[in-house]
Write a protein that holds these residues in place. Structure first.
Motif, short mmCIF file in Angstrom:
data_model
loop_
_atom_site.label_atom_id
_atom_site.label_comp_id
_atom_site.label_asym_id
_atom_site.label_seq_id
_atom_site.Cartn_x
_atom_site.Cartn_y
_atom_site.Cartn_z
N VAL A 183 68.68 36.69 -7.26
CA VAL A 183 68.83 38.16 -7.23
C VAL A 183 69.57 38.64 -5.98
O VAL A 183 69.50 39.82 -5.63
CB VAL A 183 67.45 38.86 -7.31
CG1 VAL A 183 66.81 38.62 -8.67
CG2 VAL A 183 66.52 38.40 -6.19
N LYS A 186 71.70 41.70 -6.36
CA LYS A 186 71.08 42.92 -6.89
C LYS A 186 70.91 43.95 -5.78
O LYS A 186 70.48 43.64 -4.68
CB LYS A 186 69.71 42.61 -7.52
CG LYS A 186 69.75 41.74 -8.75
CD LYS A 186 70.55 42.39 -9.88
CE LYS A 186 69.91 43.65 -10.41
NZ LYS A 186 68.74 43.39 -11.29
N ILE A 216 68.84 46.98 -4.31
CA ILE A 216 67.46 47.45 -4.42
C ILE A 216 67.21 48.57 -3.41
O ILE A 216 68.01 48.80 -2.50
CB ILE A 216 66.46 46.30 -4.17
CG1 ILE A 216 66.65 45.70 -2.77
CG2 ILE A 216 66.59 45.23 -5.24
CD1 ILE A 216 65.60 44.68 -2.39
N PHE A 224 69.88 42.50 -2.15
CA PHE A 224 68.71 41.71 -1.78
C PHE A 224 69.06 40.73 -0.66
O PHE A 224 68.28 40.52 0.26
CB PHE A 224 68.17 40.97 -3.00
CG PHE A 224 66.75 40.50 -2.85
CD1 PHE A 224 65.71 41.22 -3.39
CD2 PHE A 224 66.46 39.33 -2.14
CE1 PHE A 224 64.39 40.79 -3.24
CE2 PHE A 224 65.15 38.90 -2.00
CZ PHE A 224 64.12 39.63 -2.54
N GLU A 243 64.01 47.00 -10.86
CA GLU A 243 65.10 46.57 -9.99
C GLU A 243 65.30 45.06 -9.97
O GLU A 243 66.40 44.59 -9.67
CB GLU A 243 64.87 47.06 -8.56
CG GLU A 243 64.87 48.57 -8.43
CD GLU A 243 64.83 49.04 -6.99
OE1 GLU A 243 65.34 50.14 -6.71
OE2 GLU A 243 64.32 48.30 -6.12
N LEU A 244 64.24 44.31 -10.25
CA LEU A 244 64.33 42.85 -10.16
C LEU A 244 63.78 42.17 -11.41
O LEU A 244 62.95 41.26 -11.33
CB LEU A 244 63.54 42.36 -8.92
CG LEU A 244 64.06 42.87 -7.57
CD1 LEU A 244 63.03 42.61 -6.47
CD2 LEU A 244 65.39 42.23 -7.22
#
Length: 303
Positions: free
Chosen positions: A63, A66, A68, A96, A125-126
């Motif tokens: 991740v 990603k 966040i 991340f 979000e994850l």
């Protein structure tokens, strides 16, 4: 609610009892949920792949790209009283991997960083990490007859501290790596816990790197607890001296059952990772009892 015997048992040890292994739902409901008692549950996460997988390298690969939500404060206190303000963190959007860079000391940035967004951020979000845990804790969902309202992911620096507060949720707090240190106070201690009304504000980092406190014009004043249980000012808040805090450390592979309406203050080891499940509480006689205590405490504080 806690009856007198349960309160005495907990206070005698000044710590939170342990349960070994995932409990039977009915037994857990009768022994812990119904009497509103906290406990630390061991060996209930052993089957979660996250316990072995969630290394920095794995998270970067899985991740890392990603984006966040991250809470940033100058001192680690987010959603806390500062003078006559209730100050919320600056919310940033970061990858991340960038958060891991800060926590691992690979880059230097001013402020304290904490992934703490509580609107089911693990799922929102994850979602790539959800296969490494559980969508819900089966025995807890059975005991309560419902599924969790939110599943949250937590990652932060050692200086990130959660100020004393309470939540209207039955909370299962599961530590994946590192350690969380809790100070807990039962709802029955409400008459000894001070509240104030504070102007809402947020931190904002300026171009020179310093943080300023900026008032939020919208919204009403926020009721919050000004006392710091790590160093309570008993001259200013003498009633807090009658409170009976419990302490517990929740280590990797353990989960804390934190009952609804219990006050809690949280610290952590550096880089600690945790997942928690929030189940909506029942607004039953327990809630009515607490509301009565709350009203009594409010009236008493005015005299």
């Amino acid at each position: 609610m806690l009856d007198d015997d349960n309160v005495s048992d907990l206070y005698l040890t000044q710590s939170v009892p342990y349960v070994d292994g995932p409990p039977e739902p009915l037994d857990f409901y009768r022994q812990w949920i119904a009497p509103n008692k906290p406990c630390v549950i061991r060996n209930a996460l052993d089957h979660w792949p996250a316990l072995s997988r969630w290394t920095p390298a794995y998270l970067r690969e899985k991740v890392g790209s990603k984006v966040i939500s991250v809470a940033v404060t100058p001192n680690g206190y987010a959603d806390a009283v500062k003078g006559d303000r209730f100050v919320m963190p600056e919310e940033r959007r970061m990858s991340f991997s960038s958060v891991l860079d800060v926590i691992q000391g690979k880059v230097k940035r001013r402020g304290v960083f904490y992934v703490q967004k509580q609107c089911s951020n693990l799922l929102e979000e994850l979602p790539e990490l959800t296969d490494d845990v559980e969508a819900h804790v089966a025995w807890m969902s059975t005991a309560l007859g419902k599924f969790p309202d939110a599943v949250n992911f937590w990652l932060g620096e050692a200086n990130a501290i959660t100020s004393l507060h309470k939540d209207p949720y039955e909370n299962l707090y599961c530590v994946i790596s590192g350690q969380k240190d809790f100070i807990l106070l039962p709802p029955t201690d409400r008459p000894f816990i001070p509240y104030g009304l504070y102007q809402p504000a947020v931190y904002r980092q300026k171009d020179d790197g310093d943080f300023e406190v900026v008032d939020r014009s919208e919204g009403e004043k926020v009721p919050w607890i000004p006392v710091d249980p790590l160093a309570p000012d008993l001259e200013r808040y003498p009633a807090y001296g009658r409170a009976r805090p419990l302490r517990c450390s929740v280590k990797a592979g353990e989960m804390l059952y934190l009952p609804s309406l219990w006050f809690h203050h949280v610290r952590q080891s550096h880089g600690c990772i945790a997942v928690n499940f929030w189940y909506d509480m029942d607004f039953d006689i327990k809630y009515n009892y607490f509301t009565l205590l709350d009203d009594i405490a409010a009236v008493t504080s005015q005299h």
